[in-house]
Design a protein around this motif. Structure first.
Motif, PDB file in Angstrom:
ATOM      1  N   ASN A 103      -4.039   8.060   4.513  1.00 55.42           N
ATOM      2  CA  ASN A 103      -2.502   7.919   4.830  1.00 55.42           C
ATOM      3  C   ASN A 103      -2.488   6.363   5.043  1.00 55.42           C
ATOM      4  O   ASN A 103      -1.382   5.921   5.089  1.00 55.42           O
ATOM      5  CB  ASN A 103      -2.039   8.696   6.072  1.00 55.42           C
ATOM      6  N   MET A 104      -3.435   5.510   5.272  1.00 56.17           N
ATOM      7  CA  MET A 104      -3.385   4.207   5.494  1.00 56.17           C
ATOM      8  C   MET A 104      -2.573   3.317   4.392  1.00 56.17           C
ATOM      9  O   MET A 104      -1.577   2.264   5.006  1.00 56.17           O
ATOM     10  CB  MET A 104      -4.779   3.477   6.071  1.00 56.17           C
ATOM     11  N   ALA A 105      -2.858   3.501   3.447  1.00 53.75           N
ATOM     12  CA  ALA A 105      -2.492   2.623   2.462  1.00 53.75           C
ATOM     13  C   ALA A 105      -0.716   2.929   2.278  1.00 53.75           C
ATOM     14  O   ALA A 105       0.067   1.766   2.138  1.00 53.75           O
ATOM     15  CB  ALA A 105      -3.019   2.856   1.201  1.00 53.75           C
ATOM     16  N   SER A 106      -0.432   4.133   2.526  1.00 50.34           N
ATOM     17  CA  SER A 106       1.133   4.333   2.366  1.00 50.34           C
ATOM     18  C   SER A 106       1.900   3.770   3.747  1.00 50.34           C
ATOM     19  O   SER A 106       2.746   3.026   3.647  1.00 50.34           O
ATOM     20  CB  SER A 106       1.309   5.745   2.540  1.00 50.34           C
ATOM     21  N   VAL A 107       1.231   3.769   4.807  1.00 47.47           N
ATOM     22  CA  VAL A 107       1.841   3.344   6.085  1.00 47.47           C
ATOM     23  C   VAL A 107       1.698   1.713   6.124  1.00 47.47           C
ATOM     24  O   VAL A 107       2.826   1.212   6.437  1.00 47.47           O
ATOM     25  CB  VAL A 107       1.065   3.860   7.275  1.00 47.47           C
ATOM     26  N   MET A 108       0.687   1.259   5.476  1.00 47.80           N
ATOM     27  CA  MET A 108       0.746  -0.428   5.318  1.00 47.80           C
ATOM     28  C   MET A 108       1.642  -0.777   4.546  1.00 47.80           C
ATOM     29  O   MET A 108       2.321  -1.787   4.872  1.00 47.80           O
ATOM     30  CB  MET A 108      -0.737  -0.651   5.008  1.00 47.80           C
ATOM     31  N   ASP A 109       1.956  -0.094   3.242  1.00 51.48           N
ATOM     32  CA  ASP A 109       2.886  -0.532   2.306  1.00 51.48           C
ATOM     33  C   ASP A 109       4.109  -0.692   3.139  1.00 51.48           C
ATOM     34  O   ASP A 109       4.975  -1.472   3.044  1.00 51.48           O
ATOM     35  CB  ASP A 109       2.965   0.547   1.191  1.00 51.48           C
ATOM     36  N   GLN A 110       4.441   0.562   3.878  1.00 47.38           N
ATOM     37  CA  GLN A 110       5.922   0.629   4.682  1.00 47.38           C
ATOM     38  C   GLN A 110       5.975  -0.658   5.577  1.00 47.38           C
ATOM     39  O   GLN A 110       6.958  -1.198   5.568  1.00 47.38           O
ATOM     40  CB  GLN A 110       6.122   1.686   5.453  1.00 47.38           C
ATOM     41  N   LEU A 111       4.832  -0.797   6.372  1.00 46.93           N
ATOM     42  CA  LEU A 111       4.845  -2.004   7.123  1.00 46.93           C
ATOM     43  C   LEU A 111       5.224  -3.430   6.679  1.00 46.93           C
ATOM     44  O   LEU A 111       6.023  -4.184   7.048  1.00 46.93           O
ATOM     45  CB  LEU A 111       3.584  -2.006   8.075  1.00 46.93           C
ATOM     46  N   PHE A 112       4.547  -3.570   5.427  1.00 45.32           N
ATOM     47  CA  PHE A 112       4.546  -5.006   4.753  1.00 45.32           C
ATOM     48  C   PHE A 112       6.125  -4.937   4.404  1.00 45.32           C
ATOM     49  O   PHE A 112       6.579  -6.000   4.257  1.00 45.32           O
ATOM     50  CB  PHE A 112       3.655  -5.145   3.768  1.00 45.32           C
TER      51      PHE A 112
END
Length: 141
Positions: A103-112
């Motif tokens: 799930n990290m990639a999706s969460v980081m995409d939202q943060l960026f």
């Protein structure tokens, strides 16, 4: 963020400073402290979008083709650097069984994406004319 944004803003401010003078890519490159080929690449992009006009050949160069008080830094960011806040590296693997990894990639995409939205909102409050004004104020000190 890539350097095209900085080169574009610097070039537009330089042209706004001397609105009646044409500037060659060599002259702009010297002022920006970069290679003329990089300047030509950025200026071609600005020309395509109508921010600058260009005259080719001997005696040619670039001329501002926009009102500096109407061009926001957000416009230039979108043109030159949209998506550059997100690093090329991507963490996580959807195929892994770990909850964090998948799930990290999706969460980081939202943060960026959120960070970039804030950056664009911030840049929306400043124009090329505002940057020129700040440069003039610094020079007067």
């Amino acid at each position: 963020m890539n350097s095209e944004f900085t080169i574009a803003v610097h070039s537009l401010v330089l042209l706004a400073y001397r609105p009646d003078h044409m500037a060659t890519s060599d002259m702009i490159a010297h002022n920006v402290c970069t290679h003329p080929a990089r300047v030509r690449k950025v200026m071609a992009l600005l020309r395509k979008q109508g921010y600058v006009a260009a005259k080719e050949g001997t005696g040619g160069g670039f001329l501002l083709n926009c009102a500096p008080d109407q061009v926001t830094l957000a416009e230039i960011y979108r043109l030159t650097s949209m998506g550059s806040v997100k690093p090329n590296w991507c963490s996580g693997d959807v195929e892994q069984e770990c909850m964090v990894a998948c799930n990290m990639a999706s969460v980081m995409d939202q943060l960026f994406a959120g960070a970039e939205k804030h950056l664009i909102d911030y840049f929306n409050a400043s124009t090329i004319q505002d940057v020129l004004k700040q440069v003039r104020e610094k020079a007067a000190k």
